[in-house]
Structures are given as C-alpha cells and as structure tokens.
Design an enzyme around this catalytic site. Sequence first.
Site, PDB file in Angstrom:
ATOM      1  N   LYS A  45     -17.700   5.078 -68.754  1.00  0.00           N
ATOM      2  CA  LYS A  45     -16.508   5.406 -69.544  1.00  0.00           C
ATOM      3  C   LYS A  45     -16.828   5.338 -71.034  1.00  0.00           C
ATOM      4  CE  LYS A  45     -11.605   4.009 -69.861  1.00  0.00           C
ATOM      5  NZ  LYS A  45     -10.609   3.017 -69.387  1.00  0.00           N
ATOM      6  N   SER A  87      -6.124   0.839 -65.517  1.00  0.00           N
ATOM      7  CA  SER A  87      -6.915   2.027 -65.858  1.00  0.00           C
ATOM      8  C   SER A  87      -8.142   2.277 -64.995  1.00  0.00           C
ATOM      9  CB  SER A  87      -7.343   1.964 -67.330  1.00  0.00           C
ATOM     10  OG  SER A  87      -6.229   2.122 -68.166  1.00  0.00           O
ATOM     11  N   SER A 112      -6.304   5.087 -67.781  1.00  0.00           N
ATOM     12  CA  SER A 112      -7.001   5.851 -68.804  1.00  0.00           C
ATOM     13  C   SER A 112      -8.367   6.367 -68.368  1.00  0.00           C
ATOM     14  CB  SER A 112      -7.168   4.993 -70.056  1.00  0.00           C
ATOM     15  OG  SER A 112      -7.997   3.870 -69.795  1.00  0.00           O
TER      16      SER A 112
END
Length: 487
Positions: A76, A175, A151
Amino acid sequence: MSDLTKMSAAQLAKAIAGKEASAVEVATAHLDRIDAVDERVHAFLHVDREGALAAAERVDKGEVTGPLAGVPIAVKDVIATKGVPTTAASKILEGWRPPYDATLVERLRAAGTVMLGKTNMDEFAMGSSTEYSAYGPTNNPWDLGRIPGGSGGGSAAALAAYEAPLAIGTDTGGSIRQPGAVTGTVGAKPTYGGTSRYGLIAFSSSLDTPGPCARNVEDAALLHSVIAGHDPRDSTSIPQPVPDVVGAARLGASGDLSGVKLGLVKEFAGDGSEPGVLSAFHEGLEALVKLGAEVVEVSCPHFEYALPAYYLIAPSEASSNLARFDGVRYGLRVGDDGNRSLEEVMSLTREAGFGPEVKRRIILGTYALSSGYYDAYYGQAQKVRTLITRDFQSAFERVDVLVSPTTPFVAFPFGSRTSDPYQMYLADLFTIPTNLYGGPAISVPCGLSEGLPVGFQVMAPTLADDRMYRVAAALESAVGTLTPPAL
C-alpha cells in the site's frame, strides 16, 4: 506447472524452494499479469519491474531465504519504500521517494519477498471506497463499475485480479478488512502495536495498524508472521513474542472448533445491513456450528457510539499529523515566488495538494481540538472509547471471539455515496469498534449476495491474534474461497 498467478503464496514458496519454478519466472508472470489487466483495474500507482526482478534474482542465487522467499507482494502506498515513489495517493507527495524503508518493508525484504510495486488507496487512507485517490479510483475485479473498498482498495483489488498473491494494507477503521470483504479476499488487522508503524505515513497514530492481505487465511498468517514483532523504533510496538498465527491457521483448517465459543454481537443484529449480507453471514455461522463451535449472544451496548467517537478521534489526530505537509521541507510547494509569506505558501500548497475528504477531516479534527471544544468533543470521544474497550473485555470473559458481518453491504457503484459522507462512513460500521479497542480482527469470505462477495468478521482479544486465524481458517475450510469473474 499451473498458472503461477493463480497459485497461493504457500504453493509458490514451496515451488521456488523445490526448484520447480524460479523466483524470476514467478515475478515475471505477475508483472505480465499487471501489464495485461491493470489498465482496467488500476490497483497499482507504481510498478517497480526492475526492483522486483532484481529481488527475484537474489532469491534464485540463494542470497535470500525464508518462508516466503521469492513470493511477489504489493505494498500500500502509505508505507515508505526506499527509492520507490510513496505518495499516500496525494498530490502533496507526488513523486516523493523516501530515503529509507519502513520496518515492515525491511522485514519483507529480509524474508525474500519480491515487491511488485505500490498500490492505490484513498488519499492518506481517508476513505472507504478508493474513490478519494488523487490518481483516480481502483475498480473492483468482481464488477469494474463498483468500488473495491477502502482505504486499501488497491491492495485488495490486486489480489482479486491475480496481480499479486500477497499484499500489505493498513487498518485505521477497517481499511484492510472492508476491502477484503467486498473483493472476496482475506484481510487481517493485527493487535495494535503488534506490527510496526515506523515508516507508515500517519493518519491516526492511536489507531493505524499495518497488516496482511491475501487470498486465503494461511497465506495471510504466513505474511503476518513475517511482518509482526517488536520494533524499538516504534514507541507503541509491543515487546512480546508474536502468537503462532500460522499454526493456528493450520489447526483451524482441520475443521474442528470443538469447545470454541463465538460471541454474536447483539448490537450488530442487522439494522442497516442488506438482507443478502445477513443471509450469507448466518450461513457462515451455521457452518462454524457444524464444526463444533457454540454461539453465544453478547451485548456490547456502547458499540453504537463507535462511529461518532471514531470520527472525532481519527480526524483530530489527522489534523495534527498532517500539519507536517507545509510545502517547506518536502513534497509539493505552491506559490513560492519570493513575494509571498510562509503562511501564504503553506495555505496555497495545502489547497492544491489535499483532496476534499482530507480537507473535510482536517477541518473537523481541528475544530474538535480547538479551545472551548476539546472536552466536549475529543475528550468525550475518548471516554466512549474506554467504554467500548470495557464492552470487549466483558464479552471476552464469556466467549473466545466475537463475530459479525464485515460490512453492512456489498460493493456499491462508483459515485453512489460520495455526495453523502455519512453513508460512506457506514461502510466501516462493524469494523471501527475493534480499532478503538486495539484488538485483532480478520475478514474472510463467507459467500455471495447479488453475485458479489460478503465478508465474515472474526474479532479476538488483544494479543490473541491466533484465535481469529483459527476460526477464520475453519470457516474457509467449510465454505471455500471465492473465484472472481475472469477479467
């Protein structure tokens, strides 16, 4: 050998160790897959082909060994990677290349994993749909017109699209778990402090938790075991041994849950949840009962206040953490023509560099911390957090784990919730309490609703990460994994 991109991380590691496939072959297969499908999925913000192949070559030469040596991984883009762009999906950090690796990236490299690149996300991890990325949304491989969660939608979508067998996410309010649920993959949030935050671009420092994403529970546990453990560079890191999460996952996969008590949270009984989500969840619950588990209804009366408490605590911490993005030291700088004051440069830089959701949360957090309002808002929210922690502690005196759907609904169409922030925030209704408590939780697929994946959440006491892996693996053994439609 079968398609390398369809194999699990455990299978790939075994094949590479046994010389049935080279690490370079495995990396190349996944890089080619990214080339073939990512234009439609947009899971990646940056693909490091050269770095990935160099890392794979080191594994093939025997320079690096480990349980996941040669296995590709996506990271990420909120996690610092030396020399590789790290933007947190924000214009304010466009093109920034960190001079250091985050601790968990150091551990990934030491374990021989092959980093393919950085995945898309909601800007600064603030969002539930990956629609708030400054570089465009990620599409859900199950339906390209729907969100992949947030997210960390890029990491989850990369798994579902077979672009990577493993990925790293971060979980502040759900997330990791929420994208896992809506893409039919596995996402685990470790105990807060169980994985290092050093090198993680901070959103909410008392909540942020890096964790593993995978297509099955054993792979998630293998990745968890690599990245977890004490880090003296992180003051919140727990100086205790990592639970045997891999052993627990393999025990759960045997399909025996005799003596395990599952707490069904009364407050998550179904208000606001889609009928199809509840149906798939209860089918998963019945499967666990058939494996010997006992279901006990428990009440956690303060869970209903978790959402408003979170949206005071997290934005307050964000307003403090994001003050470092001032256009002076690094990143974007706007209006510095020699005729403007420092304050004007900061204002212009932040106006141009931050997106609408980040600005919303900064304003909300700054207000909650302001003179005259601190006790009424931030202080009260922290009191609610304490009450939620007590709810968890009381529940765990009666049961081994708590269970619930991961999300109230399946992946929704793009644009359907962006005009109403509250409706977007409801995506994390079932995941937020665990973040406020600090315990571990995992989302594992339990079926489909309207042809889209549904996630089953297992929550465990702090430092009992192995419990959630055992139950999740047992569920997976009963209902199987999900296969996305071909892209």
